[in-house]
Design a protein around this motif. Structure first.
Motif, PDB file in Angstrom:
ATOM      1  N   ASN A 178     -17.157  -2.554  -9.399  1.00 29.90           N
ATOM      2  CA  ASN A 178     -17.886  -2.997 -10.147  1.00 29.90           C
ATOM      3  C   ASN A 178     -17.107  -2.859 -11.249  1.00 29.90           C
ATOM      4  N   LEU A 179     -16.194  -3.632 -11.975  1.00 27.76           N
ATOM      5  CA  LEU A 179     -14.836  -3.806 -12.863  1.00 27.76           C
ATOM      6  C   LEU A 179     -15.115  -3.362 -14.174  1.00 27.76           C
ATOM      7  N   ASN A 180     -16.348  -3.573 -13.967  1.00 24.12           N
ATOM      8  CA  ASN A 180     -16.535  -3.180 -16.035  1.00 24.12           C
ATOM      9  C   ASN A 180     -16.433  -1.698 -15.646  1.00 24.12           C
ATOM     10  N   ASP A 181     -16.589  -1.415 -15.138  1.00 22.88           N
ATOM     11  CA  ASP A 181     -16.382   0.840 -14.741  1.00 22.88           C
ATOM     12  C   ASP A 181     -14.888   1.237 -14.354  1.00 22.88           C
ATOM     13  N   THR A 182     -13.510   0.521 -14.854  1.00 21.09           N
ATOM     14  CA  THR A 182     -12.464   0.967 -14.750  1.00 21.09           C
ATOM     15  C   THR A 182     -11.813   2.205 -14.117  1.00 21.09           C
ATOM     16  N   SER A 183     -12.972   3.490 -14.310  1.00 21.90           N
ATOM     17  CA  SER A 183     -12.350   5.171 -14.051  1.00 21.90           C
ATOM     18  C   SER A 183     -12.779   5.256 -12.949  1.00 21.90           C
ATOM     19  N   SER A 184     -13.471   4.177 -11.819  1.00 21.02           N
ATOM     20  CA  SER A 184     -13.191   3.720 -10.302  1.00 21.02           C
ATOM     21  C   SER A 184     -12.061   3.068  -9.462  1.00 21.02           C
ATOM     22  N   ILE A 185     -11.311   2.505 -10.047  1.00 21.03           N
ATOM     23  CA  ILE A 185     -10.196   2.152  -9.768  1.00 21.03           C
ATOM     24  C   ILE A 185      -8.981   2.970  -9.687  1.00 21.03           C
ATOM     25  N   HIS A 186      -7.863   2.681  -9.631  1.00 20.19           N
ATOM     26  CA  HIS A 186      -6.625   2.013  -9.723  1.00 20.19           C
ATOM     27  C   HIS A 186      -5.314   1.622  -8.887  1.00 20.19           C
ATOM     28  N   PRO A 187      -5.469   0.474 -10.560  1.00 20.22           N
ATOM     29  CA  PRO A 187      -4.490  -0.211 -10.510  1.00 20.22           C
ATOM     30  C   PRO A 187      -3.233   0.227 -10.314  1.00 20.22           C
ATOM     31  N   GLU A 188      -3.166   1.173 -11.368  1.00 20.40           N
ATOM     32  CA  GLU A 188      -1.476   1.895 -11.528  1.00 20.40           C
ATOM     33  C   GLU A 188      -1.336   2.087  -9.376  1.00 20.40           C
ATOM     34  N   ARG A 189      -1.530   1.890  -8.719  1.00 28.17           N
ATOM     35  CA  ARG A 189      -0.975   1.777  -7.557  1.00 28.17           C
ATOM     36  C   ARG A 189      -0.292   0.565  -7.297  1.00 28.17           C
ATOM     37  N   LEU A 190      -0.141  -0.317  -8.042  1.00 28.68           N
ATOM     38  CA  LEU A 190      -0.024  -1.591  -8.307  1.00 28.68           C
ATOM     39  C   LEU A 190       1.288  -1.893  -8.709  1.00 28.68           C
ATOM     40  N   ASN A 191       2.093  -2.437  -8.772  1.00 29.71           N
ATOM     41  CA  ASN A 191       3.140  -3.090  -9.615  1.00 29.71           C
ATOM     42  C   ASN A 191       3.898  -4.474  -8.644  1.00 29.71           C
ATOM     43  N   ARG A 192       4.690  -5.013  -9.805  1.00 30.48           N
ATOM     44  CA  ARG A 192       5.062  -6.485  -9.767  1.00 30.48           C
ATOM     45  C   ARG A 192       6.482  -7.147  -8.855  1.00 30.48           C
ATOM     46  N   GLU A 193       6.747  -5.937  -7.897  1.00 27.47           N
ATOM     47  CA  GLU A 193       6.872  -5.632  -6.607  1.00 27.47           C
ATOM     48  C   GLU A 193       6.219  -6.294  -5.454  1.00 27.47           C
ATOM     49  N   MET A 194       4.976  -6.084  -5.269  1.00 29.33           N
ATOM     50  CA  MET A 194       4.005  -6.297  -4.285  1.00 29.33           C
ATOM     51  C   MET A 194       4.191  -8.477  -4.808  1.00 29.33           C
ATOM     52  N   THR A 195       4.419  -8.501  -3.311  1.00 23.95           N
ATOM     53  CA  THR A 195       4.142 -10.132  -3.251  1.00 23.95           C
ATOM     54  C   THR A 195       2.886 -10.350  -2.043  1.00 23.95           C
ATOM     55  N   PRO A 196       2.785 -12.037  -2.303  1.00 22.90           N
ATOM     56  CA  PRO A 196       1.847 -12.406  -1.166  1.00 22.90           C
ATOM     57  C   PRO A 196       2.128 -11.454   0.434  1.00 22.90           C
ATOM     58  N   ALA A 197       3.577 -11.787   0.190  1.00 22.71           N
ATOM     59  CA  ALA A 197       4.704 -12.523   1.257  1.00 22.71           C
ATOM     60  C   ALA A 197       4.711 -10.787   1.691  1.00 22.71           C
ATOM     61  N   THR A 198       4.693  -9.820   1.389  1.00 26.75           N
ATOM     62  CA  THR A 198       4.736  -8.437   1.327  1.00 26.75           C
ATOM     63  C   THR A 198       3.590  -7.587   2.087  1.00 26.75           C
ATOM     64  N   SER A 199       3.759  -8.082   3.511  1.00 22.82           N
ATOM     65  CA  SER A 199       2.808  -7.123   4.050  1.00 22.82           C
ATOM     66  C   SER A 199       3.117  -5.116   3.290  1.00 22.82           C
ATOM     67  N   LEU A 200       1.839  -4.500   3.448  1.00 22.57           N
ATOM     68  CA  LEU A 200       1.370  -3.198   3.071  1.00 22.57           C
ATOM     69  C   LEU A 200       1.279  -2.449   4.209  1.00 22.57           C
ATOM     70  N   PRO A 201       1.786  -1.728   4.943  1.00 27.63           N
ATOM     71  CA  PRO A 201       1.184  -1.090   6.191  1.00 27.63           C
ATOM     72  C   PRO A 201       1.063   0.041   6.576  1.00 27.63           C
ATOM     73  N   TYR A 202       0.249   0.768   7.210  1.00 30.70           N
ATOM     74  CA  TYR A 202      -0.592   2.244   7.114  1.00 30.70           C
ATOM     75  C   TYR A 202       0.055   2.288   7.424  1.00 30.70           C
ATOM     76  N   LEU A 203       2.242   2.996   7.104  1.00 29.31           N
ATOM     77  CA  LEU A 203       2.423   4.025   7.100  1.00 29.31           C
ATOM     78  C   LEU A 203       3.235   4.025   6.271  1.00 29.31           C
ATOM     79  N   ALA A 204       3.369   2.917   5.517  1.00 24.72           N
ATOM     80  CA  ALA A 204       3.830   3.175   3.292  1.00 24.72           C
ATOM     81  C   ALA A 204       2.615   3.587   3.655  1.00 24.72           C
TER      82      ALA A 204
END
Length: 283
Positions: free
Chosen positions: A137-163
């Motif tokens: 429920n995005l109206n309650d932002t305390s339960s999510i962690h957008p700080e883990r995302l950054n502008r270097e993350m592009t649609p073409a970049t995969s994020l494997p389990y290892l990372a």
């Protein structure tokens, strides 16, 4: 608040780019992220379900292909189904969505799934259960962690389990890669990456053709062949860079030209070829 109003309020929140919250920056800076997230809630509005153990959360049962085909024509002209899969992994990393495994399902959902499995297990080409995602429920932002995302993350970049395991631990990696079919994730370990980081700091630079021993998976299915291409290693190191782990280790994955004046490299090595080096070597 009824189902329709609940989901519509989340859609409006996304349309406004989560203005005034920590989610606003990644929605604006990661191309395609807002469009995919909005599509997930629109699909949920069409067919809402409550398959999670806590039935106050809404869930979406859908394949990546269906999600991709439900986006706008404009989106599809720019991005692929693979891009959608990458963007959804970012959303899972931020705990905006959560892929569910069997333990996350409530009793009714398990019974429904078992009925489907029994009916289909003898069918030729049966590929397993359709993924189910819990939506925050995005109206309650305390339960999510957008700080883990950054502008270097592009649609073409995969994020494997290892990372994810390297940067945030195995528990979050397991959560992001959860699935209903108990598929094995074939991956090296965090310890192997820590050994790689130690060796880079010791030798100051490691080239792509020296990486194979560090990326040998800890567990491999029978007849599995370990990837051993430059493309594979570049993709893995790029993911470790994008998520912030390389920087935390004092390492850089960059062109050989940056360190050629400071460390010995083969004369035949192209200056644009990326190498993994200790950032302290640059005086």
């Amino acid at each position: 608040m009824n189902t329709e109003n609940y989901i519509k309020s989340n859609i409006e929140f996304i349309k406004d780019n989560a203005k005034g919250t920590s989610l606003s920056t990644p929605l604006r800076s990661i191309k395609g992220l807002a469009q995919v997230l909005k599509t997930l809630y629109k699909l949920t509005l069409k067919q809402p379900s409550n398959q999670y153990v806590d039935t106050s959360f809404y869930t979406l049962q859908s394949t990546t292909k269906t999600i991709y085909l439900s986006t706008t024509k404009s989106f599809q002209s720019k991005y692929s189904e693979h891009d959608v899969r990458h963007l959804m992994r970012y959303l899972a990393l931020a705990e905006i969505i959560q892929p569910l495994d069997w333990s996350h399902l409530n009793k009714d959902a398990k019974l429904d799934k078992m009925t489907v499995v029994k009916a289909k297990h003898n069918e030729s080409g049966y590929t397993g259960m359709t993924p189910v995602y819990k939506l925050a429920n995005l109206n309650d932002t305390s339960s999510i962690h957008p700080e883990r995302l950054n502008r270097e993350m592009t649609p073409a970049t995969s994020l494997p389990y290892l990372a994810i395991a390297c940067q945030y631990g195995y528990e979050l990696a397991e959560q992001v890669f959860a699935n209903l079919n108990n598929w094995l994730v074939v991956t090296p370990t965090v310890n192997q990456m820590e050994k790689l980081a130690t060796d880079v700091r010791m030798h100051k630079v490691v080239m792509i053709n020296q990486l194979k021993p560090y990326f040998k998976p800890a567990r491999m299915p029978k007849n599995y062949e370990q990837p051993d291409t430059s493309i594979y290693y570049r993709r893995m190191l790029t993911s470790l860079d994008v998520i912030g782990w390389l920087d935390a280790q004092g390492l850089v994955f960059g062109p050989a030209s940056k360190v050629r004046d400071y460390v010995k490299l083969p004369d035949s090595l192209n200056s644009n070829t990326k190498v993994l080096y200790d950032k302290s070597v640059i005086k």
